[in-house]
Design a protein around this motif. Structure first.
Motif, mmCIF file in Angstrom:
data_model
loop_
_atom_site.group_PDB
_atom_site.id
_atom_site.type_symbol
_atom_site.label_atom_id
_atom_site.label_comp_id
_atom_site.label_asym_id
_atom_site.label_seq_id
_atom_site.Cartn_x
_atom_site.Cartn_y
_atom_site.Cartn_z
ATOM 1 N N SER A 83 0.836 -1.204 0.000
ATOM 2 C CA SER A 83 0.000 0.000 0.000
ATOM 3 C C SER A 83 0.866 1.248 0.000
ATOM 4 C CB SER A 83 -0.931 -0.005 1.209
ATOM 5 O OG SER A 83 -0.188 -0.068 2.399
ATOM 6 N N THR A 84 0.292 2.301 -0.576
ATOM 7 C CA THR A 84 0.958 3.595 -0.638
ATOM 8 C C THR A 84 -0.060 4.668 -0.282
ATOM 9 O OG1 THR A 84 2.349 2.792 -2.445
ATOM 10 C CG2 THR A 84 2.269 5.163 -2.111
ATOM 11 N N ALA A 85 0.318 5.536 0.636
ATOM 12 C CA ALA A 85 -0.543 6.662 1.011
ATOM 13 C C ALA A 85 0.191 7.944 0.662
ATOM 14 C CB ALA A 85 -0.855 6.611 2.498
ATOM 15 N N SER A 86 -0.498 8.815 -0.036
ATOM 16 C CA SER A 86 0.081 10.104 -0.384
ATOM 17 C C SER A 86 -0.965 11.180 -0.121
ATOM 18 C CB SER A 86 0.514 10.114 -1.856
ATOM 19 O OG SER A 86 -0.580 9.832 -2.696
ATOM 20 N N GLU A 87 -0.607 12.394 -0.384
ATOM 21 C CA GLU A 87 -1.526 13.497 -0.113
ATOM 22 C C GLU A 87 -2.781 13.361 -0.972
ATOM 23 O OE1 GLU A 87 -1.511 18.318 -0.335
ATOM 24 O OE2 GLU A 87 0.336 17.290 0.213
ATOM 25 N N GLY A 88 -3.918 13.135 -0.310
ATOM 26 C CA GLY A 88 -5.204 13.051 -0.993
ATOM 27 C C GLY A 88 -5.474 11.745 -1.717
ATOM 28 N N HIS A 89 -4.605 10.746 -1.546
ATOM 29 C CA HIS A 89 -4.775 9.520 -2.326
ATOM 30 C C HIS A 89 -4.176 8.319 -1.603
ATOM 31 C CE1 HIS A 89 -3.810 6.649 -5.607
ATOM 32 N NE2 HIS A 89 -4.983 7.044 -6.045
ATOM 33 N N ALA A 90 -4.771 7.142 -1.840
ATOM 34 C CA ALA A 90 -4.224 5.894 -1.323
ATOM 35 C C ALA A 90 -4.363 4.827 -2.406
ATOM 36 C CB ALA A 90 -4.973 5.450 -0.069
ATOM 37 N N SER A 91 -3.362 3.975 -2.478
ATOM 38 C CA SER A 91 -3.418 2.891 -3.458
ATOM 39 C C SER A 91 -2.872 1.614 -2.835
ATOM 40 C CB SER A 91 -2.631 3.247 -4.710
ATOM 41 O OG SER A 91 -1.274 3.444 -4.396
ATOM 42 N N ILE A 92 -3.412 0.506 -3.302
ATOM 43 C CA ILE A 92 -2.985 -0.803 -2.814
ATOM 44 C C ILE A 92 -2.740 -1.689 -4.027
ATOM 45 C CG2 ILE A 92 -3.622 -2.829 -1.462
ATOM 46 C CD1 ILE A 92 -5.408 -0.981 0.221
ATOM 47 N N MET A 93 -1.552 -2.267 -4.082
ATOM 48 C CA MET A 93 -1.190 -3.186 -5.155
ATOM 49 C C MET A 93 -1.312 -4.599 -4.597
ATOM 50 S SD MET A 93 -0.204 -3.342 -8.316
ATOM 51 C CE MET A 93 0.523 -1.772 -8.716
ATOM 52 N N LEU A 94 -2.110 -5.426 -5.269
ATOM 53 C CA LEU A 94 -2.340 -6.796 -4.842
ATOM 54 C C LEU A 94 -1.665 -7.742 -5.830
ATOM 55 C CD1 LEU A 94 -6.138 -6.317 -4.300
ATOM 56 C CD2 LEU A 94 -4.479 -6.532 -2.487
ATOM 57 N N GLU A 95 -0.827 -8.638 -5.331
ATOM 58 C CA GLU A 95 -0.213 -9.650 -6.182
ATOM 59 C C GLU A 95 -0.751 -11.006 -5.748
ATOM 60 O OE1 GLU A 95 4.111 -11.493 -7.467
ATOM 61 O OE2 GLU A 95 4.038 -9.734 -6.163
ATOM 62 N N PHE A 96 -1.291 -11.743 -6.714
ATOM 63 C CA PHE A 96 -1.866 -13.050 -6.430
ATOM 64 C C PHE A 96 -0.882 -14.150 -6.808
ATOM 65 C CE2 PHE A 96 -5.396 -10.155 -7.022
ATOM 66 C CZ PHE A 96 -6.181 -10.445 -5.919
ATOM 67 N N LEU A 97 -1.099 -15.314 -6.245
ATOM 68 C CA LEU A 97 -0.255 -16.465 -6.560
ATOM 69 C C LEU A 97 -0.427 -16.842 -8.025
ATOM 70 C CD1 LEU A 97 -0.983 -18.628 -3.397
ATOM 71 C CD2 LEU A 97 1.138 -17.422 -3.931
ATOM 72 N N SER A 98 0.621 -17.362 -8.595
ATOM 73 C CA SER A 98 0.574 -17.813 -9.982
ATOM 74 C C SER A 98 -0.441 -18.948 -10.085
ATOM 75 C CB SER A 98 1.961 -18.297 -10.393
ATOM 76 O OG SER A 98 1.983 -18.619 -11.743
ATOM 77 N N GLY A 99 -1.238 -18.930 -11.130
ATOM 78 C CA GLY A 99 -2.249 -19.968 -11.325
ATOM 79 C C GLY A 99 -3.619 -19.598 -10.791
ATOM 80 N N VAL A 100 -3.727 -18.498 -10.058
ATOM 81 C CA VAL A 100 -5.024 -18.053 -9.551
ATOM 82 C C VAL A 100 -5.846 -17.525 -10.715
ATOM 83 C CG1 VAL A 100 -6.121 -16.254 -8.136
ATOM 84 C CG2 VAL A 100 -4.193 -17.525 -7.231
ATOM 85 N N ASP A 101 -7.143 -17.843 -10.726
ATOM 86 C CA ASP A 101 -8.042 -17.312 -11.747
ATOM 87 C C ASP A 101 -8.184 -15.811 -11.494
ATOM 88 O OD1 ASP A 101 -9.993 -16.741 -13.606
ATOM 89 O OD2 ASP A 101 -11.584 -17.868 -12.583
ATOM 90 N N ILE A 102 -7.519 -15.001 -12.334
ATOM 91 C CA ILE A 102 -7.454 -13.554 -12.091
ATOM 92 C C ILE A 102 -8.827 -12.904 -12.208
ATOM 93 C CG2 ILE A 102 -6.832 -12.912 -14.442
ATOM 94 C CD1 ILE A 102 -5.499 -11.306 -11.204
ATOM 95 N N ASP A 103 -9.692 -13.418 -13.080
ATOM 96 C CA ASP A 103 -11.033 -12.851 -13.207
ATOM 97 C C ASP A 103 -11.819 -13.017 -11.907
ATOM 98 O OD1 ASP A 103 -10.576 -12.080 -15.853
ATOM 99 O OD2 ASP A 103 -11.223 -14.031 -16.619
ATOM 100 N N GLN A 104 -11.738 -14.198 -11.305
ATOM 101 C CA GLN A 104 -12.418 -14.438 -10.033
ATOM 102 C C GLN A 104 -11.764 -13.618 -8.923
ATOM 103 O OE1 GLN A 104 -15.307 -16.170 -9.536
ATOM 104 N NE2 GLN A 104 -15.187 -15.230 -7.528
ATOM 105 N N ALA A 105 -10.440 -13.476 -8.963
ATOM 106 C CA ALA A 105 -9.735 -12.685 -7.954
ATOM 107 C C ALA A 105 -10.171 -11.220 -8.014
ATOM 108 C CB ALA A 105 -8.230 -12.806 -8.147
ATOM 109 N N ILE A 106 -10.389 -10.693 -9.224
ATOM 110 C CA ILE A 106 -10.855 -9.303 -9.369
ATOM 111 C C ILE A 106 -12.259 -9.163 -8.804
ATOM 112 C CG2 ILE A 106 -11.472 -7.503 -11.054
ATOM 113 C CD1 ILE A 106 -8.458 -7.840 -10.724
#
Length: 189
Positions: A83-106
């Motif tokens: 996660s990253t917090a900055s002035e007026g904004h926050a973001s989170i980067m999620l990394e899933f395990l290889s082989g995970v169904d990315i559509d279902q993960a979203i």
């Protein structure tokens, strides 16, 4: 006892036939193997973003990041969360395990973000969940700037956009910018 080279020279017709056979098999394999100039590479990552105008990075961390992290940590197949917090904004980067169904993960990520919305401040912008997909990133980025009138710069950008969109294989060309600078992103199909 003969060496390998002497044996090959003694059987030159057999060696030449074997060489031609390997050459033909290689050529056929090269022609028949499916190739794609721009393959769709699936990256098991997602990006969650939320904004709240006027808050400090510390407040963004406590008011935006923590409620989202609390919900997202329970995602199935989650490998890493940054996660990253900055002035007026926050973001989170999620990394899933290889082989995970990315559509279902979203879908699961969106559900978890929806649950966390009740803990976010009322005046926070709607959180967005974005799949990281290389085919949606610009292939080419052009920045135009100069000591000319904005109208001239804008007209030049529009002419450039039309010319690039006319090229085969270009999906779209977007113009974005502010007074004095204009940048264009070009996506290929």
């Amino acid at each position: 006892m003969q060496t390998l080279i002497e044996a090959a020279l003694a059987r030159s017709r057999t060696i030449m036939m074997l060489f031609v056979l390997i050459l033909i098999m290689g050529t056929v394999s090269y022609i028949e193997i499916a190739k794609e100039s721009d393959p769709d590479i699936t990256i098991p990552m997602a990006y969650v973003s939320v904004s709240l105008e006027g808050i400090s990075p510390e407040d963004a961390d406590s008011l935006l990041v923590h409620p989202l992290e609390k919900e997202l940590k329970g995602l199935e197949g989650l490998k890493e969360l940054k996660s990253t917090a900055s002035e007026g904004h926050a973001s989170i980067m999620l990394e899933f395990l290889s082989g995970v169904d990315i559509d279902q993960a979203i879908i699961d990520t969106k559900d978890k973000v929806d649950r966390a919305k009740s803990e976010l401040p009322d005046d926070a912008d709607e959180p967005t969940v974005t799949e990281i997909n290389l085919s949606t990133f610009p292939v080419l980025r052009v920045n135009l700037s100069g000591n000319v009138d904005f109208a001239i710069l804008s007209r030049t950008a529009k002419n450039l956009q039309d010319a690039i969109e006319a090229v085969d294989g270009v999906l779209e060309a977007n113009i974005s910018g502010d007074r004095g600078t204009t940048s264009a992103n070009y996506y290929s199909s």
